[in-house]
Design a protein around this motif. Structure first.
Motif, PDB file in Angstrom:
ATOM      1  N   LEU A 225      29.913  57.698  43.570  1.00 23.17           N
ATOM      2  CA  LEU A 225      30.672  57.185  42.640  1.00 23.17           C
ATOM      3  C   LEU A 225      29.663  56.969  41.393  1.00 23.17           C
ATOM      4  O   LEU A 225      30.113  56.439  40.513  1.00 23.17           O
ATOM      5  CB  LEU A 225      31.156  55.894  42.994  1.00 23.17           C
ATOM      6  CG  LEU A 225      32.372  55.952  44.075  1.00 23.17           C
ATOM      7  CD1 LEU A 225      32.986  54.473  44.302  1.00 23.17           C
ATOM      8  CD2 LEU A 225      33.688  56.804  43.578  1.00 23.17           C
ATOM      9  N   THR A 226      28.389  57.528  41.519  1.00 21.60           N
ATOM     10  CA  THR A 226      27.391  57.491  40.528  1.00 21.60           C
ATOM     11  C   THR A 226      27.542  59.090  39.704  1.00 21.60           C
ATOM     12  O   THR A 226      27.751  59.053  38.869  1.00 21.60           O
ATOM     13  CB  THR A 226      26.196  57.120  40.839  1.00 21.60           C
ATOM     14  OG1 THR A 226      26.156  55.827  41.677  1.00 21.60           O
ATOM     15  CG2 THR A 226      25.167  56.927  39.781  1.00 21.60           C
TER      16      THR A 226
ATOM     17  N   TRP B  36      37.295  51.997  45.568  1.00 17.80           N
ATOM     18  CA  TRP B  36      37.361  52.481  44.329  1.00 17.80           C
ATOM     19  C   TRP B  36      39.138  53.092  44.221  1.00 17.80           C
ATOM     20  O   TRP B  36      39.589  52.706  43.087  1.00 17.80           O
ATOM     21  CB  TRP B  36      36.672  53.269  43.760  1.00 17.80           C
ATOM     22  CG  TRP B  36      36.841  53.888  42.491  1.00 17.80           C
ATOM     23  CD1 TRP B  36      37.034  55.272  42.118  1.00 17.80           C
ATOM     24  CD2 TRP B  36      36.864  53.197  41.208  1.00 17.80           C
ATOM     25  NE1 TRP B  36      37.296  55.283  40.604  1.00 17.80           N
ATOM     26  CE2 TRP B  36      37.027  54.160  39.997  1.00 17.80           C
ATOM     27  CE3 TRP B  36      36.607  51.924  40.745  1.00 17.80           C
ATOM     28  CZ2 TRP B  36      36.958  53.604  38.646  1.00 17.80           C
ATOM     29  CZ3 TRP B  36      36.583  51.364  39.629  1.00 17.80           C
ATOM     30  CH2 TRP B  36      36.808  52.184  38.482  1.00 17.80           C
ATOM     31  N   GLY B  37      39.547  53.897  45.106  1.00 16.73           N
ATOM     32  CA  GLY B  37      40.726  54.096  45.119  1.00 16.73           C
ATOM     33  C   GLY B  37      41.826  53.185  45.188  1.00 16.73           C
ATOM     34  O   GLY B  37      42.946  53.041  44.436  1.00 16.73           O
ATOM     35  N   LEU B  38      41.581  52.012  46.027  1.00 20.71           N
ATOM     36  CA  LEU B  38      42.418  50.751  46.093  1.00 20.71           C
ATOM     37  C   LEU B  38      42.457  50.195  44.781  1.00 20.71           C
ATOM     38  O   LEU B  38      43.596  49.724  44.574  1.00 20.71           O
ATOM     39  CB  LEU B  38      42.062  49.946  47.364  1.00 20.71           C
ATOM     40  CG  LEU B  38      42.293  50.619  48.662  1.00 20.71           C
ATOM     41  CD1 LEU B  38      41.541  49.841  49.646  1.00 20.71           C
ATOM     42  CD2 LEU B  38      43.700  51.128  48.895  1.00 20.71           C
TER      43      LEU B  38
ATOM     44  N   ILE C 125      43.110  57.007  43.239  1.00 20.46           N
ATOM     45  CA  ILE C 125      41.881  58.000  42.740  1.00 20.46           C
ATOM     46  C   ILE C 125      40.622  57.490  43.360  1.00 20.46           C
ATOM     47  O   ILE C 125      40.060  56.641  42.853  1.00 20.46           O
ATOM     48  CB  ILE C 125      42.146  58.004  41.236  1.00 20.46           C
ATOM     49  CG1 ILE C 125      43.573  57.950  40.697  1.00 20.46           C
ATOM     50  CG2 ILE C 125      40.957  58.912  40.789  1.00 20.46           C
ATOM     51  CD1 ILE C 125      43.321  57.890  39.109  1.00 20.46           C
ATOM     52  N   PRO C 126      40.257  58.436  44.329  1.00 16.34           N
ATOM     53  CA  PRO C 126      39.138  57.863  45.074  1.00 16.34           C
ATOM     54  C   PRO C 126      37.598  58.398  44.358  1.00 16.34           C
ATOM     55  O   PRO C 126      36.717  57.760  44.571  1.00 16.34           O
ATOM     56  CB  PRO C 126      38.919  58.317  46.348  1.00 16.34           C
ATOM     57  CG  PRO C 126      40.036  59.653  46.133  1.00 16.34           C
ATOM     58  CD  PRO C 126      41.047  59.249  45.032  1.00 16.34           C
ATOM     59  N   LEU C 127      37.899  59.560  43.641  1.00 20.23           N
ATOM     60  CA  LEU C 127      36.726  59.829  42.858  1.00 20.23           C
ATOM     61  C   LEU C 127      37.224  60.452  41.549  1.00 20.23           C
ATOM     62  O   LEU C 127      38.190  60.120  40.935  1.00 20.23           O
ATOM     63  CB  LEU C 127      36.110  61.263  43.412  1.00 20.23           C
ATOM     64  CG  LEU C 127      35.676  61.088  44.710  1.00 20.23           C
ATOM     65  CD1 LEU C 127      35.232  62.660  45.369  1.00 20.23           C
ATOM     66  CD2 LEU C 127      34.455  60.474  44.873  1.00 20.23           C
TER      67      LEU C 127
ATOM     68  N   HIS D 292      34.970  58.895  34.157  1.00 21.97           N
ATOM     69  CA  HIS D 292      33.760  59.122  34.641  1.00 21.97           C
ATOM     70  C   HIS D 292      33.632  58.258  36.156  1.00 21.97           C
ATOM     71  O   HIS D 292      34.177  57.405  36.374  1.00 21.97           O
ATOM     72  CB  HIS D 292      32.698  58.655  33.721  1.00 21.97           C
ATOM     73  CG  HIS D 292      32.272  59.888  32.644  1.00 21.97           C
ATOM     74  ND1 HIS D 292      33.273  60.014  31.817  1.00 21.97           N
ATOM     75  CD2 HIS D 292      31.176  60.324  32.617  1.00 21.97           C
ATOM     76  CE1 HIS D 292      33.004  61.083  31.043  1.00 21.97           C
ATOM     77  NE2 HIS D 292      31.447  61.367  31.359  1.00 21.97           N
ATOM     78  N   PRO D 293      32.810  58.859  36.918  1.00 16.12           N
ATOM     79  CA  PRO D 293      32.384  58.025  38.161  1.00 16.12           C
ATOM     80  C   PRO D 293      31.963  56.636  37.848  1.00 16.12           C
ATOM     81  O   PRO D 293      31.117  56.554  36.733  1.00 16.12           O
ATOM     82  CB  PRO D 293      31.306  58.823  38.998  1.00 16.12           C
ATOM     83  CG  PRO D 293      31.494  60.262  38.458  1.00 16.12           C
ATOM     84  CD  PRO D 293      32.013  60.200  37.145  1.00 16.12           C
TER      85      PRO D 293
END
Length: 244
Positions: free
Chosen positions: A169-170, A212-214, A224-226, A57-58
């Motif tokens: 990301l929400t 978030w991906g990093l 995984i950025p999303l 999930h985001p």
């Protein structure tokens, strides 16, 4: 639209949602209906459960729940639900503040009452789901778009982009929104003058997913950025679970 009307709208929205929370708890609907795994992910993030992948999930709402749990010093579902009720009422008020600038007063007042009483908005408010936080942030975003106008300052464009990345990301449904926003803003002025400034929106929008991906590279070995939302959709009636 007077301050008295705005205050009344907020109190109406808050009262209805508090009543819904009381009914929700009295009927034990969390146990009967279940919820998405945000609380579980929050406990993982806090170290209260063994490490596990937190990518389905985001993530913003999971971090939000973790923050509420940390403040409560326990995994209190009621604390999160109470905050969601406040966010739900606050989102209704923020959208009314937007509506009064864009609609005739009678229509804006009708929208205010509807936002306070809308069954789906009320339904999601007393739950552990991400909708109240997302709609609150979305209302802030559109108020920001309205304030910035089609020819924003650099700081406004960058700030909207940063908030848009957090929105993504929400609830990742808004991930593809920036091109439409920029295209409509340029079309409104029939000019490319503001195009370079709007590039800052895309730059800001990329910040949160990139971070978030990093983090996921470090935690899981993959960028995984999303993340996708799973589960059954209330409207279309089909599953989005990846194993299906």
């Amino acid at each position: 639209m007077s301050r008295r009307f705005l205050a009344g709208t907020f109190l109406l929205a808050l009262g209805v949602r508090l009543a819904a929370l009381g009914a929700w708890e009295h009927l034990g609907l969390t146990e009967r209906l279940g919820n998405d795994p945000y609380p579980t992910y929050a406990k993982v993030l806090l170290g209260w459960l063994p490490p596990a992948p937190v990518v389905i999930h985001p993530p913003v709402y999971s971090f939000w729940v973790a923050g509420v749990f940390a403040l409560a010093r326990q995994p209190s579902s009621l604390a999160v639900q109470t905050v969601n009720v406040l966010l739900g009422a606050g989102a209704a008020l923020l959208f009314v503040l937007w509506a009064r600038r864009r609609l005739p007063e009678p229509a804006a007042k009708a929208a205010a009452v509807w936002l306070a009483l809308d069954p789906l908005l009320v339904y999601f408010s007393p739950q552990l789901q991400s909708e109240p936080l997302f709609l609150f942030l979305l209302a802030l975003f559109f108020l920001g778009v309205d304030a910035a106008g089609p020819e924003p300052r650099k700081a406004d464009a960058l700030g909207l982009g940063l908030l848009g990345g957090v929105l993504t990301l929400t609830r990742s449904v808004v991930a593809v929104y920036p091109p439409f926003l920029v295209a409509s803003a340029l079309w409104a002025r029939r000019s490319w003058k503001a195009a370079p400034v709007w590039l800052l929106l895309f730059a800001g929008w990329a910040v949160a997913p990139t971070l978030w991906g990093l983090r996921n590279v470090r935690a899981h070995g993959q960028f995984i950025p999303l993340a996708t939302n799973g589960g059954w959709t209330m409207w279309e009636g089909f599953t989005l679970d990846r194993e299906e």
